[in-house]
Design an enzyme around this catalytic site. Structure first.
Site, PDB file in Angstrom:
ATOM      1  N   GLU A  24     113.089  78.373  39.939  1.00 44.27           N
ATOM      2  CA  GLU A  24     112.468  77.349  39.115  1.00 44.27           C
ATOM      3  C   GLU A  24     111.060  77.061  39.633  1.00 44.27           C
ATOM      4  OE1 GLU A  24     114.674  73.848  40.137  1.00 44.27           O
ATOM      5  OE2 GLU A  24     113.183  72.519  39.285  1.00 44.27           O
TER       6      GLU A  24
ATOM      7  N   ASP B 262     116.308  73.624  42.591  1.00 46.82           N
ATOM      8  CA  ASP B 262     116.369  72.454  43.467  1.00 46.82           C
ATOM      9  C   ASP B 262     117.768  71.866  43.462  1.00 46.82           C
ATOM     10  OD1 ASP B 262     113.717  72.715  43.932  1.00 46.82           O
ATOM     11  OD2 ASP B 262     113.082  71.120  42.548  1.00 46.82           O
TER      12      ASP B 262
ATOM     13  N   ASP C 244     118.780  68.987  43.043  1.00 48.09           N
ATOM     14  CA  ASP C 244     118.784  67.634  42.484  1.00 48.09           C
ATOM     15  C   ASP C 244     119.139  67.708  40.993  1.00 48.09           C
ATOM     16  OD1 ASP C 244     116.606  68.682  41.240  1.00 48.09           O
ATOM     17  OD2 ASP C 244     115.134  67.302  42.112  1.00 48.09           O
TER      18      ASP C 244
ATOM     19  N   ASP D 173     117.371  67.458  38.237  1.00 48.60           N
ATOM     20  CA  ASP D 173     116.544  68.354  37.432  1.00 48.60           C
ATOM     21  C   ASP D 173     116.891  69.810  37.690  1.00 48.60           C
ATOM     22  OD1 ASP D 173     115.147  66.638  35.939  1.00 48.60           O
ATOM     23  OD2 ASP D 173     113.285  66.707  37.126  1.00 48.60           O
TER      24      ASP D 173
END
Ligand code: 0RA
Length: 646
Positions: A434, A512, A514, A516
């Site tokens: 990403e 990541d 998290d 998102d």
């Protein structure tokens, strides 16, 4: 046991019987697929299949499955009970033969209608062989009979232990730790999915699943009851609960065609994806086969004929293709075949030729009736098909562009791809990363010999909501196709994948850790699931697991992947330890990323598998579709570790 079995003969016979049982213990994977999580759960399915057989024969309508506190399993049914009389050939109780002889199968008279039978149809003796202990209790003809076993060996002859006015069989088994070395822990969700599926596939049966390891606030064991009155049409509504139907009813039929029991149910929704699920003898046939071909043929010929006669196609300048009839279609085909031939890589493709025309005829009759009786729905369906054909036409151009780029190897690779030098796909890995900055770090950190990096820009397209030509026009998605080297599309099946030129056997999604990041990972997974499912099924797709924390004190440093680990490290390092939380891959330097996430020696890659096609489909449409409440519910329920198993 009451039959006059003498002790010596008993021992002699059991030696014979044990040969097959020893083989099961020596080569368990040949019988149950593997000795990991799947095999462990397969034991339960194997026993339950016997109870389902009793139900299909008309003798049983209640099945209870209980996960006991010690991870042993108890299954109970109200069938006839395994026969306990003397088995003439073996000279012991029939119960003992069923439990200790491989291939006895259970049903002695050939006429009895045995159709269920598990993925490998190996019978309950196999479960016995792979259990450290098993107890069978039979309620039959007013009496209770029992026998105990260890690793497939009877400890004593069958004993009459009491009286009872009920019928049925109860089996409690504990999987053998000598065989199941990876895990002995049952997953409630996995069993629940299969029991739900079985209840839909065999309407009228009640299956109660209970987990004695888990209690609610009131101290009650976690438990669910699965029962379907209408069978497949209810199954369709369950699968499609977050999609919007475009016709009034689920179209369904159930009947016998040339001696083959066929059940079909289908509906059209506003989505662009095709969801076909097929079963043979309650087994999910992932690879399809003759029954699915029959379904497609029946659907295409009937709808085509109707559309031609309707005049709605008159202005259309191009041919309608098979694909067009299946956009936005969710369907289930379930057949029962006496002697199924399974083919294909995972032995989940039905080969029996005679089934094609049986299903095709059944589908044609069902559809003709429905279209006749529901002219408004018929018109809606034909209009949807026309739209699909037009979109396909537009998609073809976009696809040809992907194709041309992909086929021209050499200069054809996307500019953003940092390729590896190794050529052998079996040794190559590509990381889908990403964002450009994380992509840069990954590029520095990687081992360029065998690791390639493809950075993806922000959020990739949500293919769940996009028409096919938009998907093929999307630059990020085109880059994925070209980088991987897979080619696509025949006119009949526009998503058919060709993996011959696949350039990497590990495709690693690295996002990541998290919210998102998870969202982006899910978008990529959705794309892979809808457009490159074979990659997942072949075991090529993985998810990287970057750490959440770095805990440091002086020269000492360690990574933590969850709060527990972090707290333990803080405790270990004591006063003055320093915790850094990684908000994204970008905060790690190249060396850290290599150490924690990319180095094959130390990293953890989670392989993506499809445990259950229907469930995966349902979850993707829910996660990526329009309706918010079910998505929120799912996320809340799975917040700690959203393992969607797909
Ligand atoms: C052998 C023969 C018959 C039934 C069964 C086995 C049987 C096995 C299992 C395993 C779990 N539940 C079961 N229920 C039945 C036929 C019985 C008859 O002919 O009376």
């Amino acid at each position: 046991m009451s039959d006059s079995t003498n002790q010596n003969q008993y021992s002699a016979d059991s030696i014979q019987a044990l040969e097959g049982m020893e083989h099961v213990r020596m080569r368990p994977s040949m019988y149950i697929g593997d000795v990991g999580v799947r095999g462990l759960h397969h034991l339960v399915y194997e026993v339950v299949d016997n109870s389902i057989d009793e139900a299909l024969a008309g003798y049983c309508d209640q099945i209870r499955v209980t996960i006991n506190e010690d991870n042993s399993i108890t299954t109970e049914d109200n069938g006839r009970g395994i026969p306990v009389g003397l088995h003439k050939k073996e000279g012991v109780s029939a119960l003992e033969v069923v439990m200790t002889k491989i291939g006895a199968g259970g049903k002695f008279d050939k006429d009895s209608y045995k159709v269920s039978g598990g993925l490998h149809g190996v019978g309950v003796s196999c479960v016995n062989a792979l259990s450290s202990s098993l107890q069978a209790t039979v309620y039959r003809e007013g009496k209770i009979w029992e026998q105990q076993y260890e690793r497939g060996k009877a400890l004593a002859p069958v004993a009459e232990t009491g009286t009872s006015d009920r019928n049925g069989t109860t089996v409690t088994f504990k999987p053998d730790p000598e065989i199941f070395k990876q895990t002995l822990e049952y997953s409630y969700d996995t069993l629940a999915q299969r029991m739900r599926e079985l209840a839909y596939l065999n309407k009228g049966i009640t299956i109660v699943l209970t987990d004695k390891r888990t209690q609610d606030d009131k101290g009650e064991d976690l438990s669910e009851t699965f029962h379907s009155k209408e069978g497949l049409s209810e199954f369709i509504r369950f699968l499609d609960q977050t999609r919007e139907p475009i016709i009034g009813h689920v179209i369904s039929m159930e009947g016998d065609k040339n001696g083959i029991p066929v059940e079909v149910a289908m509906i059209y929704n506003t989505s662009f994806s095709e969801n076909l699920h097929s079963y043979v003898n309650n087994i999910n046939t992932h690879e399809g086969g003759t029954h699915l071909s029959g379904f497609r043929r029946g659907l295409t010929t009937t709808l085509k004929k109707y559309a031609d006669n309707s005049g709605l196609l008159d202005k259309l300048k191009f041919e309608i293709a098979g694909d067009d009839f299946r956009e936005g279609l969710t369907a289930i085909v379930s057949v029962k075949v006496a002697e199924p031939q399974f083919e294909g890589q995972t032995k989940t493709k039905l080969g029996n030729r005679e089934v094609t025309s049986a299903v095709s005829q059944a589908v044609s009759e069902m559809l003709e009736n429905y279209l006749e009786e529901n002219p408004n729905d018929a018109k809606t369906i034909v209009q949807k098909v026309i739209l699909a054909a037009q979109a396909r036409h537009a998609a073809r151009k976009a696809r040809e562009m992907v194709q041309r780029k992909t086929v021209m190897s050499g200069g054809g690779l996307p500019g953003k791809l940092s390729d590896c030098s190794e050529q052998d796909p079996a040794r190559c890995e590509v990381f889908l990363v990403e964002g450009d900055s994380a992509g840069g770090t990954a590029k520095q950190g990687r081992d360029r010999n065998f690791q390639a990096i493809l950075p993806l820009r922000g959020k990739i397209l949500n293919v769940e909501k996009a028409m096919q030509h938009k998907v093929f026009e999307n630059e990020e998605i085109r880059n994925i196709y070209t980088a991987l080297g897979v080619t696509i599309g025949t006119e009949e099946d526009s998503k058919a994948l060709n993996l011959e030129k696949l350039r990497y056997h590990k495709i690693v999604i690295m996002c990541d850790a998290d919210v998102d990041g998870s969202h982006i990972a899910t978008l990529i997974l959705t794309f892979l699931f809808r457009y490159m499912r074979e990659l997942i099924e072949s075991g090529y797709v993985y998810i990287a697991t970057p750490p959440l924390y770095l805990v440091k004190k002086g020269a000492k440093k360690s990574y933590a992947w969850n709060d527990d680990q972090r707290d333990r490290l803080i405790q270990e390092y004591g006063q003055g330890s320093n915790v850094q939380r990684y908000k994204g891959l970008g905060e790690m330097n190249a060396e850290q990323l290599w150490d924690t996430t990319m180095n094959p020696e130390d990293r953890t890659l989670r392989q993506v598998t499809i445990e259950n096609g229907g469930e995966a489909d349902r979850i993707f449409s829910m996660l990526m579709g329009d309706e918010v409440p079910p998505r929120r519910e799912f996320i809340e329920k799975n917040a700690v570790y959203a393992n969607i198993d797909a």
